[in-house]
Structure formats: C-alpha cells, structure tokens
Write an enzyme that holds these catalytic residues in place. Structure first.
Site, PDB file in Angstrom:
ATOM      1  N   CYS A 126       0.496   5.096   6.995  1.00 36.93           N
ATOM      2  CA  CYS A 126      -0.089   4.660   8.111  1.00 36.93           C
ATOM      3  C   CYS A 126       0.658   4.364   8.728  1.00 36.93           C
ATOM      4  CB  CYS A 126      -1.162   4.288   7.979  1.00 36.93           C
ATOM      5  SG  CYS A 126      -2.777   4.878   6.636  1.00 36.93           S
TER       6      CYS A 126
ATOM      7  N   CYS B 209       0.445   0.041  10.486  1.00 36.99           N
ATOM      8  CA  CYS B 209      -0.479  -0.636   9.348  1.00 36.99           C
ATOM      9  C   CYS B 209       1.195  -1.842   8.963  1.00 36.99           C
ATOM     10  CB  CYS B 209      -0.849  -0.051   8.344  1.00 36.99           C
ATOM     11  SG  CYS B 209      -1.364  -1.546   7.130  1.00 36.99           S
TER      12      CYS B 209
ATOM     13  N   CYS C  57     -16.329  -8.724   5.966  1.00 36.83           N
ATOM     14  CA  CYS C  57     -16.054  -7.269   5.343  1.00 36.83           C
ATOM     15  C   CYS C  57     -14.538  -7.530   4.762  1.00 36.83           C
ATOM     16  CB  CYS C  57     -15.652  -6.502   6.957  1.00 36.83           C
ATOM     17  SG  CYS C  57     -17.043  -5.844   7.993  1.00 36.83           S
TER      18      CYS C  57
ATOM     19  N   CYS D 104       0.876  -0.991  -0.114  1.00 39.55           N
ATOM     20  CA  CYS D 104       0.074  -0.370  -0.108  1.00 39.55           C
ATOM     21  C   CYS D 104       0.712   1.293  -0.121  1.00 39.55           C
ATOM     22  CB  CYS D 104      -0.619  -0.121   0.886  1.00 39.55           C
ATOM     23  SG  CYS D 104      -1.977   1.535   1.445  1.00 39.55           S
TER      24      CYS D 104
ATOM     25  N   ARG E  36     -18.106  -1.627  17.801  1.00 46.05           N
ATOM     26  CA  ARG E  36     -17.148  -2.667  17.462  1.00 46.05           C
ATOM     27  C   ARG E  36     -15.890  -2.962  17.998  1.00 46.05           C
ATOM     28  NH1 ARG E  36     -16.706  -3.425  12.086  1.00 46.05           N
ATOM     29  NH2 ARG E  36     -18.824  -4.218  11.806  1.00 46.05           N
TER      30      ARG E  36
ATOM     31  N   CYS F 233     -19.190  -5.633   3.523  1.00 47.74           N
ATOM     32  CA  CYS F 233     -18.892  -4.320   3.762  1.00 47.74           C
ATOM     33  C   CYS F 233     -17.191  -4.403   3.238  1.00 47.74           C
ATOM     34  CB  CYS F 233     -18.262  -4.500   5.241  1.00 47.74           C
ATOM     35  SG  CYS F 233     -17.524  -2.484   6.385  1.00 47.74           S
TER      36      CYS F 233
ATOM     37  N   CYS G 288     -19.409   2.627   8.488  1.00 49.53           N
ATOM     38  CA  CYS G 288     -18.356   2.267   9.783  1.00 49.53           C
ATOM     39  C   CYS G 288     -17.335   2.878   9.408  1.00 49.53           C
ATOM     40  CB  CYS G 288     -18.166   0.670   9.004  1.00 49.53           C
ATOM     41  SG  CYS G 288     -17.367  -0.163  10.144  1.00 49.53           S
TER      42      CYS G 288
HETATM   43  N1  SAM Z   1      -6.573   0.688   3.212  1.00 49.98           N
HETATM   44  C1  SAM Z   1      -7.614   1.001   3.669  1.00 49.98           C
HETATM   45  C2  SAM Z   1      -7.745   1.977   5.060  1.00 49.98           C
HETATM   46  O1  SAM Z   1      -7.066   2.614   5.576  1.00 49.98           O
HETATM   47  O2  SAM Z   1      -8.970   2.917   4.773  1.00 49.98           O
HETATM   48  C3  SAM Z   1      -8.311  -0.327   4.939  1.00 49.98           C
HETATM   49  C4  SAM Z   1      -7.668  -1.314   4.877  1.00 49.98           C
HETATM   50  S1  SAM Z   1      -6.918  -0.271   6.606  1.00 49.98           S
HETATM   51  C5  SAM Z   1      -6.775  -2.146   7.460  1.00 49.98           C
HETATM   52  C6  SAM Z   1      -8.465  -0.647   8.192  1.00 49.98           C
HETATM   53  C7  SAM Z   1      -8.026  -0.033   9.878  1.00 49.98           C
HETATM   54  O3  SAM Z   1      -7.570  -0.854  10.767  1.00 49.98           O
HETATM   55  C8  SAM Z   1      -7.397   1.467   9.960  1.00 49.98           C
HETATM   56  O4  SAM Z   1      -7.846   2.375   9.143  1.00 49.98           O
HETATM   57  C9  SAM Z   1      -7.010   1.360  10.427  1.00 49.98           C
HETATM   58  O5  SAM Z   1      -8.307   2.062  11.906  1.00 49.98           O
HETATM   59  C10 SAM Z   1      -7.166  -0.389  11.407  1.00 49.98           C
HETATM   60  N2  SAM Z   1      -5.856  -0.867  11.366  1.00 49.98           N
HETATM   61  C11 SAM Z   1      -5.111  -1.019  10.491  1.00 49.98           C
HETATM   62  N3  SAM Z   1      -3.695  -1.571  11.164  1.00 49.98           N
HETATM   63  C12 SAM Z   1      -3.587  -1.671  12.355  1.00 49.98           C
HETATM   64  C13 SAM Z   1      -3.111  -1.942  13.170  1.00 49.98           C
HETATM   65  N4  SAM Z   1      -1.856  -2.952  13.602  1.00 49.98           N
HETATM   66  N5  SAM Z   1      -3.541  -1.841  14.571  1.00 49.98           N
HETATM   67  C14 SAM Z   1      -5.006  -1.322  15.070  1.00 49.98           C
HETATM   68  N6  SAM Z   1      -6.053  -1.671  14.298  1.00 49.98           N
HETATM   69  C15 SAM Z   1      -4.292  -1.311  12.512  1.00 49.98           C
HETATM   70 FE1  SF4 Z   2      -3.156   2.009   3.385  1.00 51.48          FE
HETATM   71 FE2  SF4 Z   2      -2.271   0.372   5.740  1.00 51.48          FE
HETATM   72 FE3  SF4 Z   2      -3.010   2.458   5.732  1.00 51.48          FE
HETATM   73 FE4  SF4 Z   2      -5.137   1.489   4.812  1.00 51.48          FE
HETATM   74  S1  SF4 Z   2      -4.104   1.219   6.993  1.00 51.48           S
HETATM   75  S2  SF4 Z   2      -4.236   2.779   3.752  1.00 51.48           S
HETATM   76  S3  SF4 Z   2      -3.762  -0.785   3.804  1.00 51.48           S
HETATM   77  S4  SF4 Z   2      -1.453   1.617   5.174  1.00 51.48           S
END
Ligand code: SAM
Ligand code: SF4
Ligand code: DTB
Length: 334
Positions: A72, A75, A112, A68, A275, A143, A203
């Site tokens: 973030c 992630c 989801c 990606c 949730r 979802c 959501c």
């Molecule tokens: N890429 C898309 C986005 O960011 O909108 C969808 C997938 S992303 C993994 C969905 C959400 O998962 C993130 O916005 C974050 O809130 C949560 N998330 C991701 N990694 C995480 C982690 N290591 N611990 C807790 N929550 C996490």
């Molecule tokens: Fe990409 Fe992870 Fe951020 Fe979702 S949360 S946009 S998968 S880097």
C-alpha cells in the site's frame, strides 16, 4: 431494507432516480450542488437520524506494527516503503487491555485494534480472540483491522463477540491499482462480504489525497453505499504523507472537496457513522467544524493513530467546547 439503508426519498426529489442503488451520475449531481445547498441537504438528513451535536469516540491501537508484506503506497508499515519504522511482534493481551482501560477512562466507546498483516495466521487467532473478549468485558465496543479474512476466520471473530471489522476499499476501483498491487479491489470486497456474512458490523472507507480525482471520491462512496448492506461505519481518511512512502509527495486534497465528500457520504448513507478519520492533525478547527456540519459524527481520539500523530486529548476537548459537541453515549453509538 436494512437498518443502514434509507430510501432516496430523503434527498430532495430532484436528486432522486427511483431505484434503490445509487448511480454515479446521481451522486455526481449531489456532489456538485452549490456548497451551501450540499451542506444543507447533508445536515438535514443527518439530523433525522442522529443528535447533530454528538460525536462517537473511537481509540486505535496498533497491536502488531510494521513489517507488512503488502505494498500500500500510503502506509508507514509496508516493507515496500522505506519509512524507517521499527517492526514489532504481536502485543500481549494484558498490555492491550491496559491500554483499552485508559481509552475507556478518556471517554472512548469503541476500541479498534490494528495489525500490519496481509491477513491473520491461524496460529494468531487464539490471541486475537482473547483480545476481543477482554476488551468487550470492559464494556467497550470492539473493532479489529487485520487485513484479509477467510469466511472461517470471520466466523471465529464473530463467535468471540467482535462488534466491527475495519477493511477499507481505500479508493475507487479505477484508481486502486495505482496505489496497491499485492491485493485487488475484488479481494477487498470479498473480505467485506465474509465479514458481513459472519454477522460482524462493517467499517469500510478510504483515503482522500492520494492523487485521485473528485470522480474517484464519488465512485468510492457509491461503491460503499451500494454494498448489499451499506457499512455501519465509514472512515474517511485524509492522507497523512509518510516520509519514505510512495505517496510522501502526493498533492494535498482540496479541503472543500474533502468536505463535499463527507457530505456525499452522509447523503448516500444516512444511518452510517461517518468518521473524520486520519489527517485531523493537518486540518484547522474550522475545517473540522465544517466536516461535522456536513455529517461526520465519529473521530479517533488520543495522540496517536496506528503509527502517526493525531490531535491530543486537550486539543479535542477544546474543539468540542468551542463547537458545543459532546461524546456520543454507547447506546446511541450502536
Ligand atoms: N493492515 C490492515 C489493512 O490494511 O486492512 C489494517 C491496518 S491499515 C493501516 C488501515 C487503513 O488505514 C488503511 O486501509 C488506510 O485506509 C488507512 N491508512 C493507512 N495509512 C494511512 C495514511 N498514511 N494516511 C491516511 N490513512 C491511512
Ligand atoms: Fe499492510 Fe499498511 Fe497495507 Fe495495512 S495498510 S495491509 S498495514 S501495508
Ligand atoms: C481507518 O480507516 N483509519 C485508521 C483505521 N481505519 C485503522 C488508520 C489510520 C492510520 C493512519 C496512519 C498511521 O497511523 O500509521
């Protein structure tokens, strides 16, 4: 007033200001109540709108993993975080449907599907639409969480019959830029507005335990509660510290603060499914029990989330038996 909104008169009068939007100072007052008073308020409100012993079960599937471009800090899937995760292409529709059938058989009512994208490319939309239609035809709620959506993409997903779109604001507006630089808090709100405008249920939630303060927890929940229509689902994630990610060494959130945040979410958004989302693997059964008492009424089931571990079916079945909880039926989950 929308279905997800409830008047403040449900909260003890001493906590109510009178206008419709929640202020941060009102929310702070609630959050800082003695713990027993806070949980009692939250549980009282919870019982007015939900069966207190029913928990909605959702199942996640990563339909496109890793690689990606977003940064973030939490992630596993960001190219900016050297986590060693192997990237894969968008899954085939048939594989997704086979996984969804298994999830349904295990009691999940909502499926989801998540993709590690900044947003979907127009060339991906036909496959995404086929996934939504296929999962719906199994009799599950659908979802998707695919990153940012344009108004047109949101409309396409709505036409396909998508029930929910997940897009988290992640944290407070103040703390947001400490965690993500490649898209803004305002971008997030814009996608949420596009989703709402298209008629898809929203959501949206966030993560606790990224180094933010309890004021950030409160501010994040106030932002969600004050959206023109509050989200139908609010996932509260506890950070799963991913080795190699920028937040691998973040100080864990205090469990009592986490439970307070769940209670505040329940009080500010009485009709929303709250949730208890990522991070349950690092929570004791007792902590989860308090989260349910505070008003959490949805979880992810199955032994993986997107890339990280989740308590397996056996553990959750035992937890539900110990607490006398039951899976929420689909009609009550809508
Ligand atoms: N890429 C898309 C986005 O960011 O909108 C969808 C997938 S992303 C993994 C969905 C959400 O998962 C993130 O916005 C974050 O809130 C949560 N998330 C991701 N990694 C995480 C982690 N290591 N611990 C807790 N929550 C996490
Ligand atoms: Fe990409 Fe992870 Fe951020 Fe979702 S949360 S946009 S998968 S880097
Ligand atoms: C949400 O708020 N939590 C889910 C879902 N929305 C997509 C994702 C949790 C991801 C946990 C880390 C992982 O599995 O990589």
């Amino acid at each position: 007033m929308s279905e997800a909104q409830v008047s403040k008169s449900e909260v003890s009068p001493s906590l109510v200001r009178g206008s419709e939007a929640w202020s941060v100072s009102e929310a702070k007052k609630i959050y800082n109540l003695p713990f027993n008073d806070l949980l009692f308020q939250a549980q009282t409100i919870h019982r007015r709108h939900f069966d207190p012993n029913s928990v909605q079960l959702s199942r996640l599937l990563s339909i496109k993993t890793g690689g990606c471009p977003e940064d973030c800090g939490y992630c596993s899937q960001s190219v900016h975080n050297p986590t060693g995760l192997k990237a894969s292409k968008l899954m085939e529709v048939e594989r997704v449907l086979a996984e969804a059938r298994k999830a349904k058989a295990a009691g999940a009512t909502r499926y989801c599907m998540g993709a590690a994208w900044r947003g979907p490319k127009d060339r991906d939309m036909d496959v995404i639409v086929a996934m939504v239609e296929g999962v719906r035809s199994l009799g599950m709620e659908t979802c998707m969480t695919l990153g940012m959506l344009s108004p047109l993409q949101a409309e396409k997903l709505a036409d396909a019959g998508l029930d929910y779109y997940n897009h988290n604001i992640d944290t407070s507006e103040r703390f947001y830029s400490e965690i993500i630089s490649t898209r803004t808090f305002a971008d997030r709100l814009e996608t949420l507005a596009n989703v709402r405008e298209a008629g898809i249920k929203v959501c949206a939630g966030g993560i606790l335990g990224m180094g933010e303060t309890t004021d950030d927890h409160i501010a994040m929940l106030v932002t969600l509660a004050n959206l023109p229509v509050p989200p139908e689902s609010v996932p509260i994630n506890m950070l799963i510290p991913i080795p190699g990610s920028k937040l691998e060494a973040a100080a864990p959130v205090d469990p009592i603060d986490f439970i307070r945040a769940i209670a505040l979410a329940r009080i500010l958004m009485p009709m929303t499914h709250v949730r208890l989302s990522a991070g349950r693997n690092d929570m004791s059964d007792e902590m989860q029990a308090l989260c349910f008492f505070a008003g959490a009424n949805s979880i992810f089931v199955g032994d993986t989330l997107l890339t990280a571990d989740n308590p397996g079916e056996d553990h959750d079945a035992r937890l539900f038996r110990r607490l006398g909880l039951k899976p929420m039926a689909l009609d009550a989950a809508e």
